[in-house]
Scaffold this motif. Structure first.
Motif, PDB file in Angstrom:
ATOM      1  N   LYS A 269       2.802  -2.616  -6.528  1.00 57.33           N
ATOM      2  CA  LYS A 269       2.139  -3.157  -7.721  1.00 57.33           C
ATOM      3  C   LYS A 269       0.673  -2.718  -7.695  1.00 57.33           C
ATOM      4  CE  LYS A 269       5.515  -5.944  -9.345  1.00 57.33           C
ATOM      5  NZ  LYS A 269       6.513  -5.988  -8.268  1.00 57.33           N
ATOM      6  N   TRP A 270       0.162  -2.294  -8.862  1.00 57.08           N
ATOM      7  CA  TRP A 270      -1.216  -1.791  -8.972  1.00 57.08           C
ATOM      8  C   TRP A 270      -2.171  -2.948  -9.201  1.00 57.08           C
ATOM      9  CZ3 TRP A 270      -3.412   1.334 -13.688  1.00 57.08           C
ATOM     10  CH2 TRP A 270      -4.618   1.971 -13.312  1.00 57.08           C
ATOM     11  N   LEU A 271      -3.312  -2.898  -8.530  1.00 61.31           N
ATOM     12  CA  LEU A 271      -4.344  -3.935  -8.685  1.00 61.31           C
ATOM     13  C   LEU A 271      -4.751  -4.103 -10.144  1.00 61.31           C
ATOM     14  CD1 LEU A 271      -6.382  -5.909  -7.362  1.00 61.31           C
ATOM     15  CD2 LEU A 271      -7.917  -3.950  -7.021  1.00 61.31           C
ATOM     16  N   LEU A 272      -4.844  -3.000 -10.882  1.00 57.99           N
ATOM     17  CA  LEU A 272      -5.322  -3.078 -12.263  1.00 57.99           C
ATOM     18  C   LEU A 272      -4.256  -3.560 -13.238  1.00 57.99           C
ATOM     19  CD1 LEU A 272      -8.040  -2.670 -13.675  1.00 57.99           C
ATOM     20  CD2 LEU A 272      -7.284  -0.396 -14.349  1.00 57.99           C
ATOM     21  N   ASP A 273      -3.039  -3.743 -12.765  1.00 61.52           N
ATOM     22  CA  ASP A 273      -2.031  -4.427 -13.582  1.00 61.52           C
ATOM     23  C   ASP A 273      -2.032  -5.938 -13.314  1.00 61.52           C
ATOM     24  OD1 ASP A 273      -1.107  -2.130 -14.856  1.00 61.52           O
ATOM     25  OD2 ASP A 273       0.418  -1.741 -13.321  1.00 61.52           O
TER      26      ASP A 273
ATOM     27  N   LYS B 132       0.827  -1.193   0.000  1.00 64.16           N
ATOM     28  CA  LYS B 132       0.000   0.000   0.000  1.00 64.16           C
ATOM     29  C   LYS B 132       0.869   1.253   0.000  1.00 64.16           C
ATOM     30  CE  LYS B 132      -3.867   2.113   2.510  1.00 64.16           C
ATOM     31  NZ  LYS B 132      -4.761   2.003   3.694  1.00 64.16           N
ATOM     32  N   LYS B 133       0.531   2.198  -0.872  1.00 65.29           N
ATOM     33  CA  LYS B 133       1.233   3.473  -0.907  1.00 65.29           C
ATOM     34  C   LYS B 133       0.743   4.376   0.224  1.00 65.29           C
ATOM     35  CE  LYS B 133       2.257   3.814  -5.863  1.00 65.29           C
ATOM     36  NZ  LYS B 133       2.103   4.670  -7.070  1.00 65.29           N
ATOM     37  N   GLU B 134       1.601   5.268   0.654  1.00 66.59           N
ATOM     38  CA  GLU B 134       1.239   6.181   1.739  1.00 66.59           C
ATOM     39  C   GLU B 134       0.017   7.013   1.395  1.00 66.59           C
ATOM     40  OE1 GLU B 134       3.296   9.822   4.324  1.00 66.59           O
ATOM     41  OE2 GLU B 134       4.544   8.515   3.067  1.00 66.59           O
ATOM     42  N   GLU B 135      -0.112   7.398   0.139  1.00 65.48           N
ATOM     43  CA  GLU B 135      -1.225   8.258  -0.265  1.00 65.48           C
ATOM     44  C   GLU B 135      -2.489   7.479  -0.644  1.00 65.48           C
ATOM     45  OE1 GLU B 135       1.427   7.854  -4.008  1.00 65.48           O
ATOM     46  OE2 GLU B 135       1.670   7.910  -1.820  1.00 65.48           O
ATOM     47  N   ASP B 136      -2.424   6.158  -0.662  1.00 69.37           N
ATOM     48  CA  ASP B 136      -3.604   5.358  -1.010  1.00 69.37           C
ATOM     49  C   ASP B 136      -4.712   5.525   0.024  1.00 69.37           C
ATOM     50  OD1 ASP B 136      -2.439   4.373  -3.279  1.00 69.37           O
ATOM     51  OD2 ASP B 136      -2.104   2.345  -2.509  1.00 69.37           O
ATOM     52  N   GLN B 137      -5.951   5.412  -0.456  1.00 73.21           N
ATOM     53  CA  GLN B 137      -7.092   5.408   0.451  1.00 73.21           C
ATOM     54  C   GLN B 137      -7.280   4.002   1.027  1.00 73.21           C
ATOM     55  OE1 GLN B 137     -10.407   8.018  -0.460  1.00 73.21           O
ATOM     56  NE2 GLN B 137      -9.477   8.544  -2.425  1.00 73.21           N
ATOM     57  N   GLU B 138      -8.360   3.813   1.789  1.00 71.95           N
ATOM     58  CA  GLU B 138      -8.552   2.556   2.512  1.00 71.95           C
ATOM     59  C   GLU B 138      -8.630   1.350   1.579  1.00 71.95           C
ATOM     60  OE1 GLU B 138     -10.175   5.324   2.965  1.00 71.95           O
ATOM     61  OE2 GLU B 138     -10.262   5.831   5.104  1.00 71.95           O
ATOM     62  N   VAL B 139      -9.328   1.522   0.467  1.00 68.80           N
ATOM     63  CA  VAL B 139      -9.523   0.426  -0.489  1.00 68.80           C
ATOM     64  C   VAL B 139      -9.346   0.968  -1.899  1.00 68.80           C
ATOM     65  CG1 VAL B 139     -11.115  -0.815   1.057  1.00 68.80           C
ATOM     66  CG2 VAL B 139     -12.036   0.826  -0.604  1.00 68.80           C
TER      67      VAL B 139
ATOM     68  N   ASN C 174       6.292 -12.730  -5.228  1.00 70.16           N
ATOM     69  CA  ASN C 174       4.919 -12.896  -4.729  1.00 70.16           C
ATOM     70  C   ASN C 174       3.951 -13.364  -5.808  1.00 70.16           C
ATOM     71  OD1 ASN C 174       5.454 -11.946  -2.035  1.00 70.16           O
ATOM     72  ND2 ASN C 174       5.537  -9.858  -2.864  1.00 70.16           N
ATOM     73  N   GLY C 175       4.471 -13.573  -7.019  1.00 69.22           N
ATOM     74  CA  GLY C 175       3.602 -13.957  -8.126  1.00 69.22           C
ATOM     75  C   GLY C 175       2.868 -12.792  -8.743  1.00 69.22           C
ATOM     76  N   LEU C 176       3.305 -11.563  -8.451  1.00 71.78           N
ATOM     77  CA  LEU C 176       2.701 -10.360  -9.015  1.00 71.78           C
ATOM     78  C   LEU C 176       3.519  -9.885 -10.208  1.00 71.78           C
ATOM     79  CD1 LEU C 176       1.866  -8.446  -5.706  1.00 71.78           C
ATOM     80  CD2 LEU C 176       0.413 -10.035  -6.995  1.00 71.78           C
ATOM     81  N   PHE C 177       2.834  -9.254 -11.166  1.00 78.77           N
ATOM     82  CA  PHE C 177       3.425  -8.923 -12.454  1.00 78.77           C
ATOM     83  C   PHE C 177       3.854  -7.463 -12.556  1.00 78.77           C
ATOM     84  CE2 PHE C 177       1.127 -12.734 -13.419  1.00 78.77           C
ATOM     85  CZ  PHE C 177       1.783 -13.319 -14.490  1.00 78.77           C
TER      86      PHE C 177
END
Length: 362
Positions: free
Chosen positions: A341-345, A40-47, A323-326
């Motif tokens: 890593k971004w969820l939408l990637d 999670k990035k520092e500036e990210d919101q809760e979800v 972690n198996g993330l792309f």
């Protein structure tokens, strides 16, 4: 099975492994929703915002269609669709999904976000057979055309600010309209699809045979290009050909598919294949256009499918972290060790591999 770098790769296993990697790192059990980034990035919101969440829905829709084991994902599909309701704004007129969770303040509404969800609902309806998802798809289309602007000569705005009318808010609306016509037989949907496509034609680049991004209120055009913009137009024309058997639609879909490869694919280093841009979710929308064309075209030309396939095969071996993330760069030259890593990637990689299980049957 597909031979990748000398190994037998099973797309079903690849889809499932990628899905479990996403769940392990992004899913928030206490929220029933997902992180925007892992870490999670520092500036990210809760979800996450709605757009990446919709990517997860599309991914699970694809898992639920996989041969033999798809039913194992029906429960996950129902759960992710239920979670979506946390973004639902019943106060808006017409009602639609906000770009962020309502209990955390909601957000602006985007016509394209809701259209992508309409397409997800149609898929869920075909898979689960529950008519509430068909009704939701209809509501998404009604919201989409509430953003149509007759006073500007047509076109659906991108969001409720109504400053630009984008290919991404018109192309998927056309696909959704055609799919609603296929299910309901209601001619208003087919009429809308043709009307939308006719308007969107002004955003085609006359030289490259791909689509620009948007037209502004002053009539100027943003000539930025993304793979998904041409993808939805290919998809729409392929579906129209299957419905009408009119050659004009097959010719258009095939022309745009060929142009998209020529424009977007780039040779890199000593790789034996050309590489798509670093935009996995945009690319999966293009891939779905290619799949629609394959199923419409009597020649059953796999060229476009094969181009995507070569990319995601290589990504499996070279663009994943521990972690198996792309990385969004499928060559793996950059981004693999990136901390966030971004969820939408990630979600579209599940969708690619799940959809490729279906291509093994054709």
């Amino acid at each position: 099975m597909e031979l990748v770098n000398g190994e037998k790769m099973n797309y079903q296993e690849m889809a499932e492994q990628t899905y479990h990697a996403l769940l392990n790192r992004f899913f928030l059990k206490h929220e029933g929703l997902y992180l925007e980034h892992y870490q999670k990035k520092e500036e990210d919101q809760e979800v996450s915002f709605l757009w990446p969440y919709s990517g997860v829905i599309s991914a699970i829709n694809a898992l639920a269609k996989m041969p033999s084991i798809g039913k194992q994902y029906y429960h996950d599909l129902i759960n992710v669709l239920d979670g979506l309701e946390k973004y639902w704004n019943e106060q808006s007129k017409p009602e639609a999904y906000d770009s962020y969770v309502i209990k955390y303040g909601g957000g602006q509404q985007f016509y394209d976000d809701n259209e992508w969800l309409g397409l997800d609902f149609i898929e869920a309806y075909h898979t689960l057979g529950d008519k509430k998802y068909l009704q939701k798809a209809k509501m998404m289309f009604d919201f989409a055309i509430s953003g149509w602007s007759e006073d500007k000569g047509g076109g659906i705005y991108w969001n409720t600010d109504k400053k630009t009318r984008n290919t991404c808010s018109n192309g998927p609306a056309a696909v959704l309209a055609i799919q609603l016509y296929e299910v309901t037989g209601d001619m208003k949907y087919l009429d809308w699809a043709i009307k939308i496509l006719k308007w969107t034609k002004q955003l085609e680049s006359p030289n490259e045979g791909i689509y620009w991004d948007n037209i502004r209120e002053d009539g100027s055009i943003d000539q930025t290009t993304y793979t998904y913009n041409v993808g939805t137009i290919i998809h729409s024309n392929a579906l129209l050909y299957k419905l009408t058997n009119e050659d004009i639609y097959l010719i258009e879909a095939s022309r745009l598919a060929e142009s998209s490869l020529e424009y977007f694919l780039k040779k890199k280093n000593d790789l034996s294949f050309a590489v798509f841009p670093d935009s996995p979710w945009f690319n999966v929308i293009l891939f779905k256009g290619y799949l629609a064309l394959y199923h419409a075209d009597p020649s059953r030309n796999r060229m476009y499918i094969n181009a995507i396939q070569a990319n995601v095969n290589y990504a499996w071996k070279h663009a994943r972290d521990e972690n198996g993330l792309f990385s969004k760069d499928w060559t793996g030259e950059k981004g693999v060790s990136q901390e966030h890593k971004w969820l939408l990637d990630q979600a579209p990689m599940i969708e690619f591999y799940a959809l490729l299980t279906l291509t093994e049957l054709i």
